[in-house]
Design an enzyme around this catalytic site. Structure first.
Site, short mmCIF file in Angstrom:
data_model
loop_
_atom_site.label_atom_id
_atom_site.label_comp_id
_atom_site.label_asym_id
_atom_site.label_seq_id
_atom_site.Cartn_x
_atom_site.Cartn_y
_atom_site.Cartn_z
N LYS A 194 10.04 -26.77 -39.95
CA LYS A 194 9.93 -27.91 -40.85
C LYS A 194 9.30 -27.44 -42.15
O LYS A 194 8.19 -26.91 -42.16
CB LYS A 194 9.07 -28.99 -40.20
CG LYS A 194 8.83 -30.20 -41.11
CD LYS A 194 8.12 -31.30 -40.38
CE LYS A 194 7.84 -32.46 -41.34
NZ LYS A 194 7.13 -33.56 -40.66
N LYS A 247 14.48 -28.83 -40.40
CA LYS A 247 14.30 -29.99 -41.27
C LYS A 247 13.75 -29.57 -42.61
O LYS A 247 12.81 -28.79 -42.63
CB LYS A 247 13.32 -30.94 -40.58
CG LYS A 247 12.94 -32.15 -41.37
CD LYS A 247 11.92 -32.95 -40.62
CE LYS A 247 11.50 -34.10 -41.49
NZ LYS A 247 10.30 -34.72 -41.04
C1 PBG Z 1 5.87 -37.01 -40.21
C2 PBG Z 1 7.29 -36.94 -40.61
C3 PBG Z 1 7.84 -36.83 -41.90
C4 PBG Z 1 9.22 -36.94 -41.74
C5 PBG Z 1 9.47 -37.07 -40.37
N1 PBG Z 1 8.26 -37.04 -39.70
C6 PBG Z 1 7.20 -36.76 -43.23
C7 PBG Z 1 6.42 -35.60 -43.64
O1 PBG Z 1 6.26 -34.62 -42.92
O2 PBG Z 1 5.89 -35.68 -44.74
C8 PBG Z 1 10.24 -36.94 -42.84
C9 PBG Z 1 11.52 -37.63 -42.53
C10 PBG Z 1 12.36 -37.96 -43.72
O3 PBG Z 1 12.06 -37.63 -44.88
O4 PBG Z 1 13.39 -38.60 -43.49
N2 PBG Z 1 5.16 -35.85 -40.17
#
Ligand code: PBG
Length: 323
Positions: A194, A247
């Site tokens: 991520k 992601k």
């Molecule tokens: C929480 C999380 C996030 C997303 C999914 N889980 C945000 C982040 O890490 O700031 C992002 C999902 C999206 O942008 O559609 N940690």
């Protein structure tokens, strides 16, 4: 060589194009994200994500029926509590927003597979994904809380938990706690690679989780790094992740492809909020053909190697696919 070889011969009509198509998309590939808020009868559109809503549990249940009837097999739930605090206690409260939502959705639509996002950022007043001390996000105390959160989701009836925090060792901590508490069969889908991405912008409005100081670069990955993603994925698999996720998706198709090549577990990709909003904005201006763009984007993510795609386009895509 030309004129003997003419690649156009097998593009000449739709039937032959169908026959030689290498990648196909199905509603089976899709997971729809939902944002759950307190209250009754609430269905508030997220301004930066047209057609996506923050919904109270009753409305989410109606939506879940719709999603299921479109042939989409799964949802991923994000909870937005009324009350936030420094430790994100709402994340692991037995009667928390998400725990009640899981129970209600499983009760109304038992065949819909319910995945839960396991993270603290929606529940902490500072908006970070972990416990904070003197401006630092602490790793080891955080993974204990994430493990409690995962167990509370399991207790409420979730089918799968998906940690999205990027703390080290969280898959081990969650696996151990699930096993100790009697949930050895609960699968874990880890957000393994991520990245610290500007593509999450609209989600932070949707989930009300913008960090109140600093950013997430001390735990999420640097977008410039490709090899490091393989290390993250390998670690999560060793720790017991059943499915690994990359992601965001679109700017990271090379990473999806590398993970597909190097590992033999199912690969998920998250087509995140900013990727969705760009499409919606351009489509609303009449600059692109939304239906075609959506199918092309989802197909490209699948072609890169994803087995499943978390996407806000899921309902539209399922409709386009005839669901
Ligand atoms: C929480 C999380 C996030 C997303 C999914 N889980 C945000 C982040 O890490 O700031 C992002 C999902 C999206 O942008 O559609 N940690």
């Amino acid at each position: 060589m030309f004129p003997i070889v003419r690649p156009r011969r097998i593009r000449s009509n739709n039937v032959i194009r169908r026959m030689v198509r290498e990648t196909t998309l199905s509603p089976d590939d899709l997971v729809y994200p939902m944002f759950i808020v307190e209250g009754k009868g609430v269905r508030k559109e997220i301004s930066s994500m047209p057609t996506c809503f923050q919904e109270s549990i009753d409305k989410a249940v109606e939506n879940a029926k719709d999603i299921h009837s479109l042939g989409i097999p799964a949802v991923i739930l994000f909870g937005i509590p009324e009350h936030k605090d420094a430790e994100g206690t709402g994340a692991y409260a037995d009667d928390g927003i998400i725990q009640r939502a899981i129970a209600a959705i499983k009760d109304a639509v038992p065949e819909l597979y319910v995945i839960t996002d396991v993270c603290l950022c929606e529940y902490t007043d500072h908006g970070h994904c972990g416990v904070v001390s003197e401006g630092e996000i602490l790793n080891d105390p955080t993974i204990q809380l994430l493990a409690r959160e995962a167990v509370s989701h399991a207790k409420a009836g979730a089918d799968m938990v998906a940690p999205s925090d990027m703390m080290d060792g969280r898959v081990t901590a969650i696996r151990e706690e699930l096993d100790n508490e009697g949930y050895p069969d609960m699968p874990i889908m880890s957000y393994a690679a991520k990245y610290a991405s500007a593509f999450y912008g609209p989600f932070r409005e949707a989930a009300d989780c913008t960090p109140q100081f600093g950013d997430r670069r001390a735990y999420q990955m640097d977008p410039a790094n490709r090899r490091e993603a393989m290390k993250e994925v390998a670690l999560d698999i060793e720790e017991g992740a059943d499915i690994v996720m990359v992601k965001p998706a679109l700017s990271y198709l090379d990473i999806i492809s590398d993970v597909r090549e190097q590992f033999d577990v199912p690969v998920a990709a998250y087509n995140v909020s900013g990727e969705f909003s760009l499409v919606k904005a351009a489509a609303s201006m009449g600059w692109v053909d939304e239906d075609r763009i959506v199918m092309e984007i989802l197909t490209s993510i699948k072609r890169a190697g994803a087995d499943m795609i978390l996407t806000y386009h899921a309902k539209d895509a399922a409709r386009l696919l005839g669901g």
